[in-house]
Design a protein around this motif. Structure first.
Motif, PDB file in Angstrom:
ATOM      1  N   SER A  87       0.803  -1.072   0.105  1.00 51.11           N
ATOM      2  CA  SER A  87       0.031  -0.002   0.125  1.00 51.11           C
ATOM      3  C   SER A  87       0.687   1.247  -0.011  1.00 51.11           C
ATOM      4  O   SER A  87       0.353   2.320   0.285  1.00 51.11           O
ATOM      5  CB  SER A  87      -1.021   0.023   1.248  1.00 51.11           C
ATOM      6  OG  SER A  87      -0.229  -0.028   2.288  1.00 51.11           O
ATOM      7  N   ARG A  88       2.046   1.036  -0.294  1.00 52.59           N
ATOM      8  CA  ARG A  88       3.008   2.129  -0.285  1.00 52.59           C
ATOM      9  C   ARG A  88       2.827   3.254  -1.225  1.00 52.59           C
ATOM     10  O   ARG A  88       3.261   4.332  -1.139  1.00 52.59           O
ATOM     11  CB  ARG A  88       4.567   1.593  -0.244  1.00 52.59           C
ATOM     12  CG  ARG A  88       4.525   1.189  -1.370  1.00 52.59           C
ATOM     13  CD  ARG A  88       5.932   0.038  -1.609  1.00 52.59           C
ATOM     14  NE  ARG A  88       7.342   0.757  -1.488  1.00 52.59           N
ATOM     15  CZ  ARG A  88       7.981   0.709  -0.383  1.00 52.59           C
ATOM     16  NH1 ARG A  88       7.845   0.241   0.705  1.00 52.59           N
ATOM     17  NH2 ARG A  88       9.071   1.282  -0.513  1.00 52.59           N
ATOM     18  N   PHE A  89       2.150   2.912  -2.382  1.00 54.69           N
ATOM     19  CA  PHE A  89       1.899   3.908  -3.541  1.00 54.69           C
ATOM     20  C   PHE A  89       0.901   4.812  -3.106  1.00 54.69           C
ATOM     21  O   PHE A  89       0.286   5.518  -4.154  1.00 54.69           O
ATOM     22  CB  PHE A  89       1.645   3.213  -4.691  1.00 54.69           C
ATOM     23  CG  PHE A  89       2.836   2.183  -4.944  1.00 54.69           C
ATOM     24  CD1 PHE A  89       4.278   2.633  -5.567  1.00 54.69           C
ATOM     25  CD2 PHE A  89       2.879   0.878  -4.915  1.00 54.69           C
ATOM     26  CE1 PHE A  89       5.329   2.065  -5.811  1.00 54.69           C
ATOM     27  CE2 PHE A  89       4.021   0.193  -5.054  1.00 54.69           C
ATOM     28  CZ  PHE A  89       5.047   0.743  -5.551  1.00 54.69           C
ATOM     29  N   ASP A  90      -0.243   4.784  -2.252  1.00 50.56           N
ATOM     30  CA  ASP A  90      -1.553   5.181  -1.861  1.00 50.56           C
ATOM     31  C   ASP A  90      -1.347   6.858  -2.118  1.00 50.56           C
ATOM     32  O   ASP A  90      -1.973   7.497  -2.688  1.00 50.56           O
ATOM     33  CB  ASP A  90      -2.075   4.849  -0.581  1.00 50.56           C
ATOM     34  CG  ASP A  90      -2.504   3.488  -0.640  1.00 50.56           C
ATOM     35  OD1 ASP A  90      -2.415   2.839  -1.793  1.00 50.56           O
ATOM     36  OD2 ASP A  90      -3.209   3.211   0.281  1.00 50.56           O
ATOM     37  N   LEU A  91      -0.350   7.359  -1.373  1.00 48.81           N
ATOM     38  CA  LEU A  91      -0.010   8.683  -1.273  1.00 48.81           C
ATOM     39  C   LEU A  91       0.345   9.351  -2.660  1.00 48.81           C
ATOM     40  O   LEU A  91      -0.371  10.430  -2.970  1.00 48.81           O
ATOM     41  CB  LEU A  91       1.051   9.190  -0.124  1.00 48.81           C
ATOM     42  CG  LEU A  91       1.285  10.376   0.225  1.00 48.81           C
ATOM     43  CD1 LEU A  91       0.073  11.473   0.612  1.00 48.81           C
ATOM     44  CD2 LEU A  91       2.531  10.870   1.149  1.00 48.81           C
ATOM     45  N   ALA A  92       1.147   8.602  -3.173  1.00 49.41           N
ATOM     46  CA  ALA A  92       1.691   9.276  -4.754  1.00 49.41           C
ATOM     47  C   ALA A  92       0.654   9.165  -5.721  1.00 49.41           C
ATOM     48  O   ALA A  92       0.540  10.146  -6.471  1.00 49.41           O
ATOM     49  CB  ALA A  92       2.841   8.390  -5.055  1.00 49.41           C
ATOM     50  N   ILE A  93      -0.375   8.000  -5.611  1.00 49.22           N
ATOM     51  CA  ILE A  93      -1.456   8.133  -6.382  1.00 49.22           C
ATOM     52  C   ILE A  93      -2.468   9.106  -6.190  1.00 49.22           C
ATOM     53  O   ILE A  93      -3.104   9.885  -6.964  1.00 49.22           O
ATOM     54  CB  ILE A  93      -2.222   6.641  -6.301  1.00 49.22           C
ATOM     55  CG1 ILE A  93      -1.233   5.592  -6.967  1.00 49.22           C
ATOM     56  CG2 ILE A  93      -3.465   6.756  -6.988  1.00 49.22           C
ATOM     57  CD1 ILE A  93      -1.912   4.135  -6.526  1.00 49.22           C
ATOM     58  N   ALA A  94      -2.732   9.354  -4.769  1.00 50.22           N
ATOM     59  CA  ALA A  94      -3.719  10.532  -4.650  1.00 50.22           C
ATOM     60  C   ALA A  94      -3.249  11.854  -5.010  1.00 50.22           C
ATOM     61  O   ALA A  94      -3.981  12.802  -5.452  1.00 50.22           O
ATOM     62  CB  ALA A  94      -3.853  10.341  -3.079  1.00 50.22           C
ATOM     63  N   LEU A  95      -2.141  12.141  -4.856  1.00 49.16           N
ATOM     64  CA  LEU A  95      -1.374  13.538  -5.056  1.00 49.16           C
ATOM     65  C   LEU A  95      -1.497  13.748  -6.544  1.00 49.16           C
ATOM     66  O   LEU A  95      -1.499  14.719  -7.286  1.00 49.16           O
ATOM     67  CB  LEU A  95       0.062  13.841  -4.637  1.00 49.16           C
ATOM     68  CG  LEU A  95       0.031  13.814  -3.018  1.00 49.16           C
ATOM     69  CD1 LEU A  95       1.410  14.154  -2.510  1.00 49.16           C
ATOM     70  CD2 LEU A  95      -1.018  15.042  -2.408  1.00 49.16           C
ATOM     71  N   GLY A  96      -1.103  12.421  -7.452  1.00 51.60           N
ATOM     72  CA  GLY A  96      -1.328  12.534  -8.833  1.00 51.60           C
ATOM     73  C   GLY A  96      -2.526  12.862  -9.291  1.00 51.60           C
ATOM     74  O   GLY A  96      -2.684  13.518 -10.283  1.00 51.60           O
ATOM     75  N   ILE A  97      -3.574  12.389  -8.838  1.00 49.54           N
ATOM     76  CA  ILE A  97      -4.955  12.690  -9.245  1.00 49.54           C
ATOM     77  C   ILE A  97      -5.272  14.129  -8.821  1.00 49.54           C
ATOM     78  O   ILE A  97      -5.913  14.915  -9.682  1.00 49.54           O
ATOM     79  CB  ILE A  97      -6.199  11.790  -8.588  1.00 49.54           C
ATOM     80  CG1 ILE A  97      -5.913  10.355  -8.974  1.00 49.54           C
ATOM     81  CG2 ILE A  97      -7.507  12.136  -8.711  1.00 49.54           C
ATOM     82  CD1 ILE A  97      -6.760   9.218  -8.299  1.00 49.54           C
TER      83      ILE A  97
END
Length: 494
Positions: free
Chosen positions: A79-89
């Motif tokens: 689940s380490r990519f959650d923050l990067a995905i959210a900021l990308g959106i």
């Protein structure tokens, strides 16, 4: 249409390769499509991210969102990519400025708070190499701050990260906690008698040698093993980071500077001992990197499991091959093993009669192969004859006294050759023997008389050099004689 890039890190053994999250928002039916060899936990991020954004007061785009995790051939898990995905959106939907220059790690809860993730220390090392800023959950800040020279920021929630990106409120820099000295609660003075075994422990600690203790039950084998770490010097900063990075992959805390002491149960599987699985994880031998691996009741381990120790004992690495990838974990550990001499435990004891037949004794000892036994430098026999457990004596040396001699011997080795004696190359051993002809001739005779293999001879001369270093003098014949006397269990061919 809008395309933005954010960055995170994957886990590939101890490496943390950079992953670029490409977020593209276009017209079409609302939904999220995620590509780039993402495993189930990563694909589930779309639901966590949607709820986290909405509960944090942001608008989730009602258009087609495509997320690509590049490079596409690198497996992504966790689940380490959650923050990067959210900021990308958020960036692609023009709700947030660009997040370039940051490595983003963190699992999002549904209310937008950040949960800790594994492998942060490896990511911090990668950020240092690439000169990037790392943003991690607050629960991971002390771990990330272990790496000197990396700029690491800690956040409690998605809103705090967004405020930092906008420049409204800056995130705090992760601060390294002061190290407290590691004090062992065990002391060699608590072990009564066993002078030879204590001497063997001192030699093993000074030179980094592998040690086998064998004798009847209750003679103090496990007691000595538990106090072995009290003789070893603390880890250097570089060694401490390597050890902490391994524990970080499993989400386990580790005290920086403390040498690992790992003692798996004899029912441990080969995967638990050496690492592996469908998603290869480090095993006990890697958790004991730069420390001690204690195998109590050695013959009770599965033979297949302990035979897998042969490669890492020589190379200090374990290579785990799978169909899709190969992972290498460091495993430069010191093997400390204990065993009984026979199934009932009393073979050779003067106090108890052995109930085992000769065939049973041989079958029991044959569980340990010759090649593995040959890789163990010291074989120390233990007995309880003549020991007064309740004698009050000041003659028993404390661990601190022995540890001082061990430290001085190790310093002598590092100044002379840059490594412990256990890691001396065959070329260095040949040069050493050429300088002392009497030792070379005696070793040649011992190889014929005792049946020493070339590997066994090399290990004997390494132990002899450690004996000389403990005495703070050049190698002499008496050092080799002492080293050979500590292979009492027998020598085997390779």
């Amino acid at each position: 249409m809008s395309l933005t890039l954010t960055h995170s890190c994957a886990m590939h053994g101890l490496d943390a390769p950079t992953v670029t999250i490409e977020t593209h928002i276009a017209n079409g039916l609302p939904g999220i499509n995620m590509v780039g060899l993402a495993e189930m936990t990563v694909r589930e991020a779309k639901d966590r991210v949607r709820s986290a954004l909405q509960n944090s007061g942001f608008d989730f785009p009602q258009r087609r969102v495509t997320i690509n995790l590049a490079p596409a051939d690198l497996p992504k898990e966790g689940s380490r990519f959650d923050l990067a995905i959210a900021l990308g959106i958020l960036s692609a939907s023009k709700q947030l400025p660009s997040c370039a220059g940051y490595i983003l790690l963190g699992e999002l809860s549904l209310n937008g708070s950040l949960r800790p993730v594994k492998g942060v220390l490896s990511a911090a090392l990668a950020c240092k190499r690439e000169d990037l800023v790392l943003i991690v959950p607050a629960a991971n800040q002390h771990e990330a701050a272990l790496v000197p020279g990396v700029r690491c920021l800690a956040a409690q929630s998605l809103l705090e990260v967004c405020a930092h990106i906008r420049g409204d409120t800056l995130l705090p820099v992760c601060q390294r906690q002061p190290m407290s000295p590691v004090i062992s609660s065990h002391d060699m003075a608590e072990v009564m008698g066993q002078t030879v075994a204590k001497r063997g422990c001192e030699i093993a600690a000074a030179g980094g040698h592998n040690l086998l203790l064998f004798g009847p039950p209750g003679t103090g084998k496990s007691l000595l093993a538990q106090r072995f770490n009290s003789l070893l010097p603390p880890l250097t900063d570089e060694e401490g980071l390597e050890v902490a990075a391994i524990y970080s992959l499993l989400g386990r805390p580790h005290t920086l500077g403390e040498r690992p002491f790992h003692a798996p149960h004899h029912s441990a599987s080969a995967v638990a001992l050496c690492g592996g699985g469908s998603d290869p994880k480090p095993g006990a031998i890697s958790l004991a990197h730069h420390g001690v691996l204690f195998l109590d009741e050695l013959p009770e381990f599965q033979r297949h499991s302990i035979e897998m120790l042969r490669e890492p004992l020589e190379n200090g690495m374990i290579h785990i091959a799978r169909a899709k990838r190969m992972i290498c974990y460091p495993a430069r550990f010191q093997l400390l093993a204990a065993m009984n001499p026979c199934p009932c435990g009393y073979y050779g004891s003067a106090q108890h009669a052995c109930r085992c037949s000769f065939e049973q004794v041989q079958r029991y000892r044959n569980k340990i192969s010759g090649p593995l036994l040959d890789r163990i430098d010291l074989h120390i026999a233990m007995d309880s004859d003549g020991i007064d457990l309740f004698e009050v004596s000041d003659n028993n040396e404390r661990s601190a006294t022995i540890a001082l001699r061990v430290h001085q011997a190790r310093q002598r080795q590092l100044a002379r050759q840059g490594c412990n004696n256990a890691q001396l190359s065959p070329a260095a051993l040949t040069q050493l023997l050429c300088a002392v002809p009497s030792v070379r001739h005696y070793l040649n005779k011992a190889m014929q008389t005792l049946g020493l293999s070339p590997r066994g001879a090399h290990r004997a001369i390494r132990v002899a050099q450690t004996c000389a270093d403990l005495s703070q003098r050049p190698l002499q014949l008496c050092d080799l004689q002492e080293a050979l006397s500590m292979r009492q269990f027998g020598v085997s061919s390779a």
